[in-house]
Write a protein that holds these residues in place. Structure first.
Motif, mmCIF file in Angstrom:
data_model
loop_
_atom_site.group_PDB
_atom_site.id
_atom_site.type_symbol
_atom_site.label_atom_id
_atom_site.label_comp_id
_atom_site.label_asym_id
_atom_site.label_seq_id
_atom_site.Cartn_x
_atom_site.Cartn_y
_atom_site.Cartn_z
ATOM 1 N N ASP A 155 0.870 -1.192 0.000
ATOM 2 C CA ASP A 155 0.000 0.000 0.000
ATOM 3 C C ASP A 155 0.900 1.233 0.000
ATOM 4 O O ASP A 155 2.001 1.215 0.559
ATOM 5 C CB ASP A 155 -0.934 0.039 1.212
ATOM 6 C CG ASP A 155 -2.213 0.825 0.908
ATOM 7 O OD1 ASP A 155 -3.291 0.207 0.795
ATOM 8 O OD2 ASP A 155 -2.119 2.061 0.737
ATOM 9 N N ASN A 183 4.610 1.934 -4.180
ATOM 10 C CA ASN A 183 3.716 2.255 -5.277
ATOM 11 C C ASN A 183 3.432 0.983 -6.086
ATOM 12 O O ASN A 183 4.344 0.424 -6.695
ATOM 13 C CB ASN A 183 4.396 3.319 -6.150
ATOM 14 C CG ASN A 183 3.481 3.822 -7.242
ATOM 15 O OD1 ASN A 183 2.335 3.405 -7.375
ATOM 16 N ND2 ASN A 183 4.013 4.729 -8.050
ATOM 17 N N LEU A 184 2.211 0.521 -6.060
ATOM 18 C CA LEU A 184 1.792 -0.710 -6.763
ATOM 19 C C LEU A 184 2.807 -1.825 -6.502
ATOM 20 O O LEU A 184 3.095 -2.144 -5.362
ATOM 21 C CB LEU A 184 1.581 -0.421 -8.252
ATOM 22 C CG LEU A 184 0.555 0.693 -8.563
ATOM 23 C CD1 LEU A 184 0.470 0.953 -10.056
ATOM 24 C CD2 LEU A 184 -0.828 0.395 -7.996
ATOM 25 N N ASN A 198 -7.886 -4.548 -5.371
ATOM 26 C CA ASN A 198 -9.073 -3.698 -5.450
ATOM 27 C C ASN A 198 -8.527 -2.277 -5.453
ATOM 28 O O ASN A 198 -8.393 -1.652 -4.412
ATOM 29 C CB ASN A 198 -9.985 -3.950 -4.242
ATOM 30 C CG ASN A 198 -11.130 -2.953 -4.178
ATOM 31 O OD1 ASN A 198 -11.460 -2.318 -5.179
ATOM 32 N ND2 ASN A 198 -11.730 -2.808 -3.003
HETATM 33 C C1 LIG Z 1 -10.049 0.767 -2.937
HETATM 34 S S1 LIG Z 1 -8.883 0.674 -1.630
HETATM 35 C C2 LIG Z 1 -8.865 -1.085 -1.340
HETATM 36 C C3 LIG Z 1 -8.493 -1.479 0.044
HETATM 37 C C4 LIG Z 1 -8.697 -2.987 0.340
HETATM 38 N N1 LIG Z 1 -7.884 -3.794 -0.520
HETATM 39 C C5 LIG Z 1 -10.147 -3.357 0.164
HETATM 40 O O1 LIG Z 1 -10.478 -4.073 -0.790
HETATM 41 O O2 LIG Z 1 -10.982 -2.957 0.991
HETATM 42 C C6 LIG Z 1 -7.387 0.983 -2.508
HETATM 43 C C7 LIG Z 1 -6.110 0.959 -1.689
HETATM 44 O O3 LIG Z 1 -5.023 1.190 -2.577
HETATM 45 C C8 LIG Z 1 -4.085 2.062 -1.970
HETATM 46 N N2 LIG Z 1 -3.351 2.738 -3.049
HETATM 47 C C9 LIG Z 1 -3.715 3.808 -3.792
HETATM 48 N N3 LIG Z 1 -2.781 4.102 -4.726
HETATM 49 C C10 LIG Z 1 -1.801 3.167 -4.573
HETATM 50 C C11 LIG Z 1 -0.575 2.925 -5.239
HETATM 51 N N4 LIG Z 1 -0.172 3.686 -6.257
HETATM 52 N N5 LIG Z 1 0.197 1.894 -4.810
HETATM 53 C C12 LIG Z 1 -0.204 1.110 -3.769
HETATM 54 N N6 LIG Z 1 -1.355 1.289 -3.102
HETATM 55 C C13 LIG Z 1 -2.156 2.304 -3.508
HETATM 56 C C14 LIG Z 1 -4.895 2.974 -1.095
HETATM 57 O O4 LIG Z 1 -4.121 3.518 -0.057
HETATM 58 C C15 LIG Z 1 -6.001 2.011 -0.605
HETATM 59 O O5 LIG Z 1 -5.620 1.412 0.613
#
Ligand SMILES: C[S@@+](CC[C@H](N)C(=O)[O-])C[C@H]1O[C@@H](n2cnc3c(N)ncnc32)[C@H](O)[C@@H]1O
Length: 292
Positions: A155, A183-184, A198
């Motif tokens: 995350d 990041n990803l 997600n």
């Molecule tokens: C829609 S939420 C999903 C959270 C959890 N997996 C769920 O299904 O309830 C998206 C998650 O992706 C994270 N996120 C956003 N951009 C990101 C990135 N570039 N790299 C990694 N994580 C990211 C956010 O912090 C958030 O926790």
């Protein structure tokens, strides 16, 4: 005041404030204050509340009426039959995300079947990535289902990872799930059998249409994938192609308008066996594909 009257007054206040599912919200808040389960609530309608409990309950009702999500007030949400801690730092796990788990488990089972291996899937030796883990709900549910697998949960938000770590400890999978801030899949150094995600997929242009509970209380980084919403999928799919083993599986949750933008990205010669699963409302919710 007794339980029945307190509940009646509480839900009337929520109804007046146009809170969706106001009866359930009032019940959950009362149960939270009293520390009982639902059966108790309806078995003890005449029980008198203490003044302190009465005040705590109506303070929570006022906050819920002002738009705070019930889960932020109780600090929890159930997902995949497990109770997760939630705070304003993480997305509240949604029931439709359970389809991501179902599809991923089905795909893994099918792969075993095709390879002529037995059907009892423990995930022995599997390397799994959960991208954007938030509360950790997907990673932890998969860890419970596949005790032999190792899960790498990423995350970009460190406060979210702190919540996810507590949830992993709560469900006794802290040794099986590794949390990585990044990041990803940028920092991934291994190849995976399964990548699930997600990702944030709401468009900023739709922000005004969101319920206030979501728009004003859930983290922006968890909600918005760009101006349109589906922008993050391109990079996520490109990095997944790089970090999946041949025959590895990608399973992604879709936003309600993401499919036309996402499906063309899962094309030959990189991807095969692409399939879309609808949620219970008939909305295309999950897309899965296999890395060639
Ligand atoms: C829609 S939420 C999903 C959270 C959890 N997996 C769920 O299904 O309830 C998206 C998650 O992706 C994270 N996120 C956003 N951009 C990101 C990135 N570039 N790299 C990694 N994580 C990211 C956010 O912090 C958030 O926790």
């Amino acid at each position: 005041m007794d339980v029945r009257t307190t509940l009646k007054n509480g839900l009337a206040q929520l109804r007046e404030a146009h809170v969706p599912s106001f009866t359930l919200a009032a019940e959950l808040l009362l149960l939270h204050v009293l520390g009982h389960d639902r059966t108790w609530l309806y078995a003890h309608p005449e029980e008198q509340l203490s003044t302190a409990d009465n005040e705590r309950f109506f303070a929570l009702i006022a906050r819920r009426a002002a738009g705070e999500p019930t889960q932020h007030l109780t600090g929890k949400q159930e997902f995949w039959g497990l109770e997760f801690e939630v705070t304003p730092d993480v997305l509240i796990p949604r029931p439709e995300t359970e389809h991501v788990i179902e599809v991923a488990l089905d795909r893994l089972a099918l792969r075993e079947l095709r390879a002529g291996r037995k059907q009892t899937l423990t995930g022995e030796g599997l390397q799994i990535a959960d991208v954007g883990t938030g509360s950790g709900c997907i990673a932890i549910a998969l860890a419970k289902e596949l005790p032999g697998a190792t899960i790498h949960a990423t995350d970009i938000s460190s406060p979210a990872l702190a919540v996810a770590q507590r949830n992993a400890a709560r469900h006794s999978v802290a040794n099986q799930v590794h949390f990585i801030e990044g990041n990803l899949l940028h920092d991934a150094t291994i190849l995976f059998d399964l990548v699930v995600s997600n990702p944030p997929y709401i468009g900023r242009r739709q922000a005004k249409m969101l319920m206030r509970e979501v728009r004003d209380h859930e983290p922006e980084i968890a909600l918005f994938g760009g101006e349109e919403g589906y922008e993050i999928y391109g990079e996520l799919i490109r990095q997944s192609a790089e970090h999946l083993k041949p025959g590895g599986i990608l399973t992604l949750e879709l936003g309600h308008n993401s499919l036309p933008a996402v499906q063309p990205l899962l094309d030959a010669p990189t991807w095969t066996n692409v399939a879309v699963t609808n949620d219970l409302a008939g909305i295309p919710r999950v897309i899965a594909a296999e890395r060639l």
